[in-house]
Motif scaffolding. Structure first.
Motif, short mmCIF file in Angstrom:
data_model
loop_
_atom_site.label_atom_id
_atom_site.label_comp_id
_atom_site.label_asym_id
_atom_site.label_seq_id
_atom_site.Cartn_x
_atom_site.Cartn_y
_atom_site.Cartn_z
N ILE A 1 0.85 -1.18 0.00
CA ILE A 1 0.00 0.00 0.00
C ILE A 1 0.89 1.23 0.00
O ILE A 1 1.85 1.31 0.74
N SER A 2 0.55 2.20 -0.83
CA SER A 2 1.35 3.42 -0.85
C SER A 2 1.22 4.15 0.47
O SER A 2 0.28 3.92 1.22
N ASP A 3 2.15 5.05 0.73
CA ASP A 3 2.15 5.78 2.00
C ASP A 3 1.11 6.89 2.03
O ASP A 3 0.98 7.60 3.01
N MET B 1 -6.01 -0.22 -7.17
CA MET B 1 -5.35 -1.49 -6.90
C MET B 1 -5.12 -2.18 -8.24
O MET B 1 -6.05 -2.33 -9.02
N MET B 2 -3.88 -2.56 -8.51
CA MET B 2 -3.55 -3.19 -9.77
C MET B 2 -2.70 -4.43 -9.53
O MET B 2 -1.85 -4.44 -8.65
N TRP C 1 3.69 -8.33 -16.38
CA TRP C 1 2.30 -8.07 -16.73
C TRP C 1 1.69 -7.10 -15.73
O TRP C 1 1.96 -7.18 -14.54
N LEU C 2 0.88 -6.20 -16.22
CA LEU C 2 0.12 -5.26 -15.40
C LEU C 2 -1.35 -5.49 -15.71
O LEU C 2 -1.77 -5.35 -16.87
N ASN D 1 -0.75 -3.98 -5.99
CA ASN D 1 -0.15 -2.73 -5.55
C ASN D 1 -1.14 -1.60 -5.79
O ASN D 1 -1.91 -1.64 -6.75
N GLN D 2 -1.08 -0.60 -4.96
CA GLN D 2 -1.87 0.59 -5.15
C GLN D 2 -1.06 1.55 -6.01
O GLN D 2 0.03 1.96 -5.62
N ILE D 3 -1.57 1.87 -7.21
CA ILE D 3 -0.83 2.67 -8.19
C ILE D 3 -1.69 3.84 -8.63
O ILE D 3 -2.90 3.70 -8.84
#
Length: 109
Positions: free
Chosen positions: A5-7, A20-21, A33-34, A104-106
């Motif tokens: 998780i990002s800050d 969320m990716m 892959w994304l 990941n949160q992007i």
């Protein structure tokens, strides 16, 4: 599947909506892959003038290449070039140097 998780802090360069990716990598073949879409290194290789292959889990030319390739997938070229180094530090250098699949949160948009 682990979650990174990002800050919650966004720099002036990286503004947008958090999503969320799914990130997935095959370390032996250096494929990435994304959200299930293969990321092509060719445009990033041209922009960085390199023949490097994707790398992650470290600070390397291949990690910068991967970060730029992902940013080119998410953003226009100008923005991708502005943010890919920051993206590398937030999302690429801490990935496991192995095959993986994680969320990941992007920032998008």
């Amino acid at each position: 599947m682990s979650m990174l998780i990002s800050d919650g802090k966004q720099s002036s360069k990286m503004m947008g909506t958090l999503q969320m990716m799914e990130l997935r990598g095959d370390y032996n073949q250096r494929l990435f892959w994304l959200e299930g879409q293969a990321i092509d290194p060719s445009a990033a290789q041209t922009l960085l003038s390199t023949k490097a292959k994707f790398d992650w889990g470290c600070n390397s030319e291949g990690a910068a290449l991967l970060a730029l390739a992902i940013c080119l997938h998410l953003y226009d070229e100008k923005r991708a070039l502005q943010v890919y180094q920051e993206f590398k530090w937030k999302h690429i250098v801490d990935l496991p140097q192995d095959n993986f699949c994680q969320m990941n949160q992007i920032l998008q948009g």
